[in-house]
Write a protein that holds these residues in place. Sequence first.
Motif, PDB file in Angstrom:
ATOM      1  N   GLU A 276      -1.922  14.416  -0.428  1.00  0.00           N
ATOM      2  CA  GLU A 276      -2.867  15.263   0.313  1.00  0.00           C
ATOM      3  C   GLU A 276      -3.792  14.468   1.236  1.00  0.00           C
ATOM      4  N   LYS A 277      -3.868  13.157   1.010  1.00  0.00           N
ATOM      5  CA  LYS A 277      -4.725  12.328   1.856  1.00  0.00           C
ATOM      6  C   LYS A 277      -3.958  11.644   2.990  1.00  0.00           C
ATOM      7  N   CYS A 278      -2.652  11.900   3.043  1.00  0.00           N
ATOM      8  CA  CYS A 278      -1.821  11.299   4.088  1.00  0.00           C
ATOM      9  C   CYS A 278      -1.521  12.318   5.185  1.00  0.00           C
ATOM     10  N   ASN A 279      -1.171  11.824   6.353  1.00  0.00           N
ATOM     11  CA  ASN A 279      -0.929  12.705   7.495  1.00  0.00           C
ATOM     12  C   ASN A 279       0.360  13.497   7.369  1.00  0.00           C
ATOM     13  N   SER A 280       1.314  12.969   6.628  1.00  0.00           N
ATOM     14  CA  SER A 280       2.596  13.649   6.480  1.00  0.00           C
ATOM     15  C   SER A 280       3.292  13.132   5.228  1.00  0.00           C
ATOM     16  N   VAL A 281       4.383  13.797   4.872  1.00  0.00           N
ATOM     17  CA  VAL A 281       5.170  13.355   3.722  1.00  0.00           C
ATOM     18  C   VAL A 281       5.764  11.978   4.004  1.00  0.00           C
ATOM     19  N   GLU A 282       6.234  11.784   5.239  1.00  0.00           N
ATOM     20  CA  GLU A 282       6.806  10.491   5.616  1.00  0.00           C
ATOM     21  C   GLU A 282       5.759   9.379   5.516  1.00  0.00           C
ATOM     22  N   ASP A 283       4.555   9.682   5.956  1.00  0.00           N
ATOM     23  CA  ASP A 283       3.467   8.711   5.909  1.00  0.00           C
ATOM     24  C   ASP A 283       3.159   8.322   4.465  1.00  0.00           C
ATOM     25  N   TYR A 284       3.166   9.305   3.588  1.00  0.00           N
ATOM     26  CA  TYR A 284       2.902   9.074   2.159  1.00  0.00           C
ATOM     27  C   TYR A 284       3.960   8.156   1.538  1.00  0.00           C
ATOM     28  N   VAL A 285       5.217   8.499   1.762  1.00  0.00           N
ATOM     29  CA  VAL A 285       6.317   7.713   1.204  1.00  0.00           C
ATOM     30  C   VAL A 285       6.307   6.288   1.754  1.00  0.00           C
ATOM     31  N   ASN A 286       6.150   6.171   3.056  1.00  0.00           N
ATOM     32  CA  ASN A 286       6.167   4.844   3.682  1.00  0.00           C
ATOM     33  C   ASN A 286       5.016   3.974   3.215  1.00  0.00           C
ATOM     34  N   LYS A 287       3.859   4.576   2.986  1.00  0.00           N
ATOM     35  CA  LYS A 287       2.691   3.798   2.563  1.00  0.00           C
ATOM     36  C   LYS A 287       2.932   3.138   1.211  1.00  0.00           C
ATOM     37  N   ILE A 288       3.471   3.899   0.272  1.00  0.00           N
ATOM     38  CA  ILE A 288       3.710   3.351  -1.063  1.00  0.00           C
ATOM     39  C   ILE A 288       4.827   2.313  -1.049  1.00  0.00           C
ATOM     40  N   ILE A 289       5.927   2.619  -0.367  1.00  0.00           N
ATOM     41  CA  ILE A 289       7.054   1.692  -0.343  1.00  0.00           C
ATOM     42  C   ILE A 289       6.707   0.419   0.429  1.00  0.00           C
ATOM     43  N   THR A 290       5.988   0.550   1.528  1.00  0.00           N
ATOM     44  CA  THR A 290       5.585  -0.625   2.299  1.00  0.00           C
ATOM     45  C   THR A 290       4.652  -1.512   1.490  1.00  0.00           C
ATOM     46  N   THR A 291       3.743  -0.893   0.752  1.00  0.00           N
ATOM     47  CA  THR A 291       2.825  -1.663  -0.085  1.00  0.00           C
ATOM     48  C   THR A 291       3.579  -2.420  -1.170  1.00  0.00           C
ATOM     49  N   ALA A 292       4.608  -1.785  -1.737  1.00  0.00           N
ATOM     50  CA  ALA A 292       5.437  -2.454  -2.745  1.00  0.00           C
ATOM     51  C   ALA A 292       6.137  -3.663  -2.142  1.00  0.00           C
ATOM     52  N   HIS A 293       6.609  -3.538  -0.910  1.00  0.00           N
ATOM     53  CA  HIS A 293       7.267  -4.652  -0.236  1.00  0.00           C
ATOM     54  C   HIS A 293       6.279  -5.789   0.018  1.00  0.00           C
ATOM     55  N   LYS A 294       5.053  -5.448   0.346  1.00  0.00           N
ATOM     56  CA  LYS A 294       4.032  -6.475   0.571  1.00  0.00           C
ATOM     57  C   LYS A 294       3.765  -7.250  -0.716  1.00  0.00           C
ATOM     58  N   LEU A 295       3.712  -6.537  -1.825  1.00  0.00           N
ATOM     59  CA  LEU A 295       3.502  -7.207  -3.110  1.00  0.00           C
ATOM     60  C   LEU A 295       4.670  -8.134  -3.438  1.00  0.00           C
ATOM     61  N   SER A 296       5.869  -7.687  -3.150  1.00  0.00           N
ATOM     62  CA  SER A 296       7.047  -8.528  -3.387  1.00  0.00           C
ATOM     63  C   SER A 296       6.976  -9.792  -2.543  1.00  0.00           C
ATOM     64  N   GLY A 297       6.482  -9.636  -1.313  1.00  0.00           N
ATOM     65  CA  GLY A 297       6.342 -10.777  -0.434  1.00  0.00           C
ATOM     66  C   GLY A 297       5.327 -11.789  -0.927  1.00  0.00           C
ATOM     67  N   LEU A 298       4.416 -11.343  -1.789  1.00  0.00           N
ATOM     68  CA  LEU A 298       3.407 -12.238  -2.366  1.00  0.00           C
ATOM     69  C   LEU A 298       3.864 -12.814  -3.706  1.00  0.00           C
ATOM     70  N   GLY A 299       5.126 -12.579  -4.046  1.00  0.00           N
ATOM     71  CA  GLY A 299       5.632 -13.083  -5.313  1.00  0.00           C
ATOM     72  C   GLY A 299       5.244 -12.218  -6.501  1.00  0.00           C
ATOM     73  N   TYR A 300       4.946 -10.933  -6.246  1.00  0.00           N
ATOM     74  CA  TYR A 300       4.548 -10.011  -7.305  1.00  0.00           C
ATOM     75  C   TYR A 300       5.402  -8.747  -7.171  1.00  0.00           C
ATOM     76  N   PRO A 301       6.685  -8.847  -7.517  1.00  0.00           N
ATOM     77  CA  PRO A 301       7.582  -7.705  -7.332  1.00  0.00           C
ATOM     78  C   PRO A 301       7.245  -6.531  -8.250  1.00  0.00           C
ATOM     79  N   VAL A 302       7.321  -5.345  -7.693  1.00  0.00           N
ATOM     80  CA  VAL A 302       7.113  -4.116  -8.457  1.00  0.00           C
ATOM     81  C   VAL A 302       8.490  -3.519  -8.700  1.00  0.00           C
ATOM     82  N   SER A 303       8.796  -3.183  -9.945  1.00  0.00           N
ATOM     83  CA  SER A 303      10.133  -2.686 -10.273  1.00  0.00           C
ATOM     84  C   SER A 303      10.445  -1.403  -9.514  1.00  0.00           C
ATOM     85  N   ASP A 304      11.712  -1.188  -9.276  1.00  0.00           N
ATOM     86  CA  ASP A 304      12.176  -0.007  -8.544  1.00  0.00           C
ATOM     87  C   ASP A 304      11.750   1.275  -9.255  1.00  0.00           C
ATOM     88  N   GLU A 305      11.814   1.248 -10.576  1.00  0.00           N
ATOM     89  CA  GLU A 305      11.418   2.434 -11.350  1.00  0.00           C
ATOM     90  C   GLU A 305       9.934   2.728 -11.172  1.00  0.00           C
TER      91      GLU A 305
END
Length: 204
Positions: A106-135
């Motif tokens: 509800e705080k995002c501009n669209s469904v796509e924006d919501y999904v991309n924000k979470i997945i992109t953030t997970a990728h950033k964490l992986s890039g820092l050597g802190y992988p978040v499991s797919d589940e």
Amino acid sequence: MTSMQAIPPIERLKGRENYSTWRFAMTVFLEHEDLWKCIEGTEVDERKLTRAKAKLILCIDPINYSHIQNAGTVKEVWDKLQASFEDSGLTRKVSLLRTMATTRLEKCNSVEDYVNKIITTAHKLSGLGYPVSDEWVGTLLLAGLPEEYRPMIMGIENSGMTITADAIKTKILQDVKDARTGKNSDHQTAFFAKRNKKAINSRL
């Protein structure tokens, strides 16, 4: 035409906020152009070294030129940018984890924006050597949905569907987006309502 081809279609490096995605895109681009050895410092072809440095600098916002003006080689340019914008400390990891845990549809501009924000953030964490499991990524995508989508989550649980980022992303982009744009069928709505009522009654 030559000048246009010298600039890859990559968002320019603005700063820390887009460094991780910029670095990923530039890495892929330079590998594709057979220029990655220039970054590793093992390339001896002067023409390739010059091309790599030019392409790299053209993908940087001019506001950041001050960080690299004294860099003599393309490798020095890359290393200086990494030193300036890569934040792999605990504070950065905590900030990214907080973003993932508190992002709400509800705080995002669209469904796509919501999904991309979470997945992109997970990728950033992986890039820092802190992988978040797919589940976990899939679960967090469901956790940020409004209460009205609880029946959908219960339906996923009862179906035995494997929770992965891609599977939940697809589910959300199909069902949630359709629901928000008024495209859900009456049959689907009735199905979720019936399943929810059954689940509630079983707990009484």
